[in-house]
Motif scaffolding. Structure first.
Motif, PDB file in Angstrom:
ATOM      1  N   PRO A   3      33.326 -42.417 160.839  1.00 28.40           N
ATOM      2  CA  PRO A   3      32.929 -42.013 159.481  1.00 28.40           C
ATOM      3  C   PRO A   3      32.281 -40.635 159.483  1.00 28.40           C
ATOM      4  CG  PRO A   3      31.345 -43.560 160.368  1.00 28.40           C
ATOM      5  CD  PRO A   3      32.464 -43.490 161.380  1.00 28.40           C
ATOM      6  N   TRP A   4      32.327 -39.972 158.346  1.00 27.56           N
ATOM      7  CA  TRP A   4      31.658 -38.692 158.170  1.00 27.56           C
ATOM      8  C   TRP A   4      30.153 -38.922 158.071  1.00 27.56           C
ATOM      9  CZ3 TRP A   4      33.609 -34.037 158.897  1.00 27.56           C
ATOM     10  CH2 TRP A   4      34.981 -33.830 158.760  1.00 27.56           C
ATOM     11  N   GLU A   5      29.399 -38.027 158.688  1.00 27.88           N
ATOM     12  CA  GLU A   5      27.940 -38.043 158.627  1.00 27.88           C
ATOM     13  C   GLU A   5      27.464 -36.822 157.854  1.00 27.88           C
ATOM     14  OE1 GLU A   5      24.130 -37.735 161.715  1.00 27.88           O
ATOM     15  OE2 GLU A   5      26.195 -37.620 162.459  1.00 27.88           O
ATOM     16  N   HIS A   6      26.635 -37.042 156.859  1.00 25.05           N
ATOM     17  CA  HIS A   6      26.084 -35.948 156.057  1.00 25.05           C
ATOM     18  C   HIS A   6      24.856 -35.396 156.770  1.00 25.05           C
ATOM     19  CE1 HIS A   6      24.101 -34.622 151.997  1.00 25.05           C
ATOM     20  NE2 HIS A   6      24.466 -33.597 152.753  1.00 25.05           N
ATOM     21  N   LEU A   7      24.946 -34.139 157.256  1.00 29.11           N
ATOM     22  CA  LEU A   7      23.856 -33.563 158.039  1.00 29.11           C
ATOM     23  C   LEU A   7      22.838 -32.810 157.200  1.00 29.11           C
ATOM     24  CD1 LEU A   7      25.747 -32.146 161.161  1.00 29.11           C
ATOM     25  CD2 LEU A   7      24.685 -34.388 160.867  1.00 29.11           C
ATOM     26  N   ASP A   8      23.319 -32.070 156.187  1.00 30.06           N
ATOM     27  CA  ASP A   8      22.387 -31.240 155.423  1.00 30.06           C
ATOM     28  C   ASP A   8      23.056 -30.787 154.133  1.00 30.06           C
ATOM     29  OD1 ASP A   8      20.007 -29.946 154.873  1.00 30.06           O
ATOM     30  OD2 ASP A   8      20.444 -28.185 156.109  1.00 30.06           O
ATOM     31  N   THR A   9      22.206 -30.392 153.174  1.00 31.12           N
ATOM     32  CA  THR A   9      22.658 -29.824 151.906  1.00 31.12           C
ATOM     33  C   THR A   9      21.888 -28.534 151.672  1.00 31.12           C
ATOM     34  OG1 THR A   9      23.142 -31.999 150.970  1.00 31.12           O
ATOM     35  CG2 THR A   9      22.835 -30.182 149.403  1.00 31.12           C
ATOM     36  N   ALA A  10      22.570 -27.495 151.171  1.00 33.36           N
ATOM     37  CA  ALA A  10      21.922 -26.203 150.935  1.00 33.36           C
ATOM     38  C   ALA A  10      22.336 -25.668 149.573  1.00 33.36           C
ATOM     39  CB  ALA A  10      22.317 -25.204 152.017  1.00 33.36           C
ATOM     40  N   PRO A  11      21.376 -25.243 148.757  1.00 32.30           N
ATOM     41  CA  PRO A  11      21.728 -24.652 147.458  1.00 32.30           C
ATOM     42  C   PRO A  11      22.379 -23.288 147.641  1.00 32.30           C
ATOM     43  CG  PRO A  11      19.380 -24.414 147.881  1.00 32.30           C
ATOM     44  CD  PRO A  11      19.926 -25.267 148.984  1.00 32.30           C
TER      45      PRO A  11
END
Length: 223
Positions: A3-11
Protein backbone atom coordinates in the motif's frame (compact mmCIF):
# COMPACT_ATOMS: atom_id res chain seq x y z
CA UNK A 1 0.42 -5.18 -3.43
CA UNK A 2 2.29 -2.87 -1.08
CA UNK A 3 0.00 0.00 0.00
CA UNK A 4 0.96 3.64 -0.44
CA UNK A 5 2.20 5.42 2.68
CA UNK A 6 1.53 9.13 3.11
CA UNK A 7 4.78 10.67 4.37
CA UNK A 8 4.14 14.41 4.35
CA UNK A 9 2.02 17.27 3.03
CA UNK A 10 3.35 20.71 2.03
CA UNK A 11 1.39 23.84 1.07
CA UNK A 12 2.17 25.49 -2.25
CA UNK A 13 3.10 29.14 -1.58
CA UNK A 14 0.37 31.52 -2.68
CA UNK A 15 -2.00 28.77 -3.75
CA UNK A 16 -4.85 26.81 -2.22
CA UNK A 17 -3.46 23.39 -3.09
CA UNK A 18 -0.84 21.25 -1.41
CA UNK A 19 1.73 18.63 -2.39
CA UNK A 20 1.72 15.16 -0.87
CA UNK A 21 4.76 12.89 -0.66
CA UNK A 22 3.82 9.21 -0.95
CA UNK A 23 5.95 6.07 -0.70
CA UNK A 24 5.32 2.45 -1.69
CA UNK A 25 8.33 0.27 -0.98
CA UNK A 26 11.20 2.00 -2.83
CA UNK A 27 8.83 3.97 -5.09
CA UNK A 28 8.01 7.63 -4.40
CA UNK A 29 5.21 9.80 -5.73
CA UNK A 30 4.63 13.54 -5.40
CA UNK A 31 0.98 14.41 -5.85
CA UNK A 32 -1.07 17.56 -6.11
CA UNK A 33 -3.96 16.59 -3.91
CA UNK A 34 -4.86 13.31 -5.74
CA UNK A 35 -3.15 14.04 -9.08
CA UNK A 36 0.31 12.52 -9.49
CA UNK A 37 2.88 15.07 -10.67
CA UNK A 38 5.93 12.82 -10.65
CA UNK A 39 6.94 9.29 -9.84
CA UNK A 40 10.41 7.94 -9.07
CA UNK A 41 9.97 5.11 -11.60
CA UNK A 42 9.46 7.58 -14.43
CA UNK A 43 12.56 9.73 -14.79
CA UNK A 44 13.47 9.38 -18.46
CA UNK A 45 12.08 12.63 -19.81
CA UNK A 46 13.46 14.72 -16.90
CA UNK A 47 16.91 13.25 -17.56
CA UNK A 48 16.52 13.94 -21.28
CA UNK A 49 15.77 17.58 -20.47
CA UNK A 50 19.20 17.89 -18.85
CA UNK A 51 21.08 15.85 -21.40
CA UNK A 52 19.69 17.71 -24.41
CA UNK A 53 20.38 21.07 -22.77
CA UNK A 54 23.95 20.11 -21.83
CA UNK A 55 24.59 19.14 -25.43
CA UNK A 56 23.52 22.62 -26.54
CA UNK A 57 26.07 24.33 -24.25
CA UNK A 58 28.95 21.88 -24.71
CA UNK A 59 31.08 24.55 -26.40
CA UNK A 60 30.84 26.88 -23.40
CA UNK A 61 33.89 26.53 -21.14
CA UNK A 62 32.11 27.34 -17.87
CA UNK A 63 28.36 27.22 -18.48
CA UNK A 64 25.90 28.83 -16.08
CA UNK A 65 22.71 26.78 -15.86
CA UNK A 66 19.43 27.56 -14.11
CA UNK A 67 17.02 24.72 -13.29
CA UNK A 68 13.50 25.75 -12.40
CA UNK A 69 11.92 23.14 -10.12
CA UNK A 70 13.82 20.47 -8.17
CA UNK A 71 11.13 17.78 -8.24
CA UNK A 72 12.82 14.48 -7.40
CA UNK A 73 16.22 15.69 -8.53
CA UNK A 74 16.46 13.69 -11.76
CA UNK A 75 17.12 16.74 -13.94
CA UNK A 76 19.80 18.04 -11.59
CA UNK A 77 21.57 14.67 -11.31
CA UNK A 78 21.57 14.21 -15.08
CA UNK A 79 22.84 17.76 -15.63
CA UNK A 80 25.73 17.27 -13.22
CA UNK A 81 26.67 14.05 -14.99
CA UNK A 82 26.83 15.86 -18.35
CA UNK A 83 28.26 19.26 -17.45
CA UNK A 84 31.96 20.02 -16.93
CA UNK A 85 33.60 20.62 -13.57
CA UNK A 86 33.69 24.34 -14.42
CA UNK A 87 29.88 24.60 -14.68
CA UNK A 88 27.70 26.41 -12.17
CA UNK A 89 24.15 25.16 -11.62
CA UNK A 90 21.45 27.05 -9.72
CA UNK A 91 18.25 25.26 -8.73
CA UNK A 92 15.20 27.39 -7.91
CA UNK A 93 12.55 25.53 -5.89
CA UNK A 94 9.59 27.42 -4.45
CA UNK A 95 8.29 24.71 -2.09
CA UNK A 96 10.83 24.36 0.78
CA UNK A 97 9.45 20.97 1.78
CA UNK A 98 10.52 19.50 -1.57
CA UNK A 99 14.15 20.17 -0.61
CA UNK A 100 13.52 18.77 2.87
CA UNK A 101 12.17 15.59 1.28
CA UNK A 102 15.21 15.45 -1.01
CA UNK A 103 17.54 15.49 1.99
CA UNK A 104 15.32 13.13 4.00
CA UNK A 105 13.16 10.26 2.72
CA UNK A 106 14.23 10.74 -0.93
CA UNK A 107 17.96 11.06 -0.17
CA UNK A 108 18.70 7.90 -2.17
CA UNK A 109 17.27 9.56 -5.29
CA UNK A 110 19.17 12.77 -4.61
CA UNK A 111 22.54 11.08 -4.17
CA UNK A 112 25.35 13.60 -3.74
CA UNK A 113 23.88 16.18 -6.10
CA UNK A 114 22.82 18.72 -3.47
CA UNK A 115 26.33 18.64 -1.97
CA UNK A 116 28.05 19.10 -5.35
CA UNK A 117 30.32 22.18 -5.27
CA UNK A 118 28.86 23.34 -8.59
CA UNK A 119 25.33 23.60 -7.18
CA UNK A 120 23.55 26.54 -5.56
CA UNK A 121 20.05 26.02 -4.16
CA UNK A 122 17.59 28.92 -4.12
CA UNK A 123 14.33 28.59 -2.21
CA UNK A 124 12.68 31.00 -4.61
CA UNK A 125 10.25 31.36 -7.48
CA UNK A 126 12.16 30.73 -10.71
CA UNK A 127 10.17 33.59 -12.28
CA UNK A 128 11.92 36.02 -9.93
CA UNK A 129 15.34 34.43 -10.46
CA UNK A 130 14.99 34.71 -14.24
CA UNK A 131 14.21 38.41 -13.97
CA UNK A 132 17.08 39.29 -11.62
CA UNK A 133 19.81 39.81 -14.21
CA UNK A 134 19.99 40.02 -17.99
CA UNK A 135 22.29 37.72 -19.97
CA UNK A 136 23.07 35.66 -16.85
CA UNK A 137 22.54 32.10 -18.08
CA UNK A 138 23.76 29.82 -20.84
CA UNK A 139 20.81 27.49 -20.28
CA UNK A 140 17.50 27.76 -18.45
CA UNK A 141 15.74 24.44 -17.81
CA UNK A 142 12.11 24.60 -16.78
CA UNK A 143 10.59 21.48 -15.24
CA UNK A 144 7.89 23.46 -13.50
CA UNK A 145 4.35 22.28 -12.90
CA UNK A 146 2.89 20.19 -15.74
CA UNK A 147 4.50 22.32 -18.42
CA UNK A 148 2.80 25.30 -20.10
CA UNK A 149 -0.57 23.74 -19.23
CA UNK A 150 0.02 24.06 -15.48
CA UNK A 151 -1.72 22.40 -12.57
CA UNK A 152 -0.05 23.46 -9.34
CA UNK A 153 0.17 27.28 -9.40
CA UNK A 154 -1.73 29.79 -11.48
CA UNK A 155 1.30 32.07 -11.12
CA UNK A 156 3.31 29.60 -13.22
CA UNK A 157 1.54 30.97 -16.28
CA UNK A 158 3.95 33.91 -15.95
CA UNK A 159 6.73 31.61 -17.13
CA UNK A 160 5.01 30.58 -20.30
CA UNK A 161 3.14 33.66 -21.56
CA UNK A 162 4.67 36.19 -23.96
CA UNK A 163 6.09 38.36 -21.17
CA UNK A 164 7.59 35.36 -19.39
CA UNK A 165 9.26 34.09 -22.55
CA UNK A 166 10.58 37.56 -23.24
CA UNK A 167 12.09 37.66 -19.75
CA UNK A 168 13.68 34.24 -20.27
CA UNK A 169 15.17 35.32 -23.57
CA UNK A 170 16.61 38.44 -21.96
CA UNK A 171 18.10 36.32 -19.16
CA UNK A 172 19.98 34.11 -21.63
CA UNK A 173 23.40 34.87 -23.02
CA UNK A 174 23.67 35.02 -26.83
CA UNK A 175 23.42 31.48 -28.15
CA UNK A 176 21.82 30.27 -24.90
CA UNK A 177 18.98 27.77 -24.73
CA UNK A 178 15.63 27.72 -22.94
CA UNK A 179 14.57 24.09 -22.40
CA UNK A 180 11.01 23.38 -21.31
CA UNK A 181 9.53 20.06 -20.15
CA UNK A 182 5.84 19.30 -20.62
CA UNK A 183 3.54 16.36 -20.05
CA UNK A 184 1.69 17.18 -23.28
CA UNK A 185 2.22 18.83 -26.68
CA UNK A 186 1.09 22.44 -26.93
CA UNK A 187 1.00 23.98 -30.41
CA UNK A 188 0.11 27.42 -29.05
CA UNK A 189 3.19 27.38 -26.82
CA UNK A 190 5.39 26.39 -29.75
CA UNK A 191 4.07 29.42 -31.64
CA UNK A 192 4.69 31.72 -28.66
CA UNK A 193 8.31 30.58 -28.47
CA UNK A 194 8.82 31.50 -32.11
CA UNK A 195 7.08 34.83 -31.65
CA UNK A 196 9.37 35.55 -28.68
CA UNK A 197 12.42 35.32 -30.92
CA UNK A 198 13.54 31.74 -30.30
CA UNK A 199 14.64 29.11 -32.79
CA UNK A 200 12.45 26.21 -31.67
CA UNK A 201 12.94 22.46 -31.73
CA UNK A 202 10.22 20.22 -30.27
CA UNK A 203 11.30 16.75 -29.15
CA UNK A 204 9.10 13.84 -28.06
CA UNK A 205 10.56 11.67 -25.32
CA UNK A 206 9.45 8.80 -23.13
CA UNK A 207 8.89 8.87 -19.39
CA UNK A 208 10.59 5.49 -18.94
CA UNK A 209 13.21 4.55 -21.48
CA UNK A 210 11.42 3.31 -24.60
CA UNK A 211 8.19 2.88 -22.65
CA UNK A 212 5.82 5.02 -20.65
CA UNK A 213 3.94 8.16 -21.48
CA UNK A 214 5.16 10.48 -24.21
CA UNK A 215 6.36 13.83 -22.94
CA UNK A 216 7.59 16.88 -24.82
CA UNK A 217 10.76 18.95 -24.53
CA UNK A 218 11.16 22.26 -26.30
CA UNK A 219 14.69 23.46 -27.01
CA UNK A 220 14.44 27.17 -27.75
CA UNK A 221 17.68 28.80 -28.80
CA UNK A 222 18.22 32.52 -28.37
CA UNK A 223 18.85 33.97 -31.81
Amino acid sequence: MIPWEHLDTAPIPGEAGSLRLMRRGHEFSIQLDRNELMNSRLSGSEEALAQLSAERVRAVKAPHVLIGGYGMGFTLRAALACLPATARVTVAEIVPAVLTWARGPMAELTGESLADARVTIREADVVAVIRERPAAWDAILLDVDNGPDGLTRGANDRLYDAAGLGAARAALRPGGVLAVWSAHPDAAFTRRLGQAGFAVEEIATRARGKRGARHVIWLAGRR
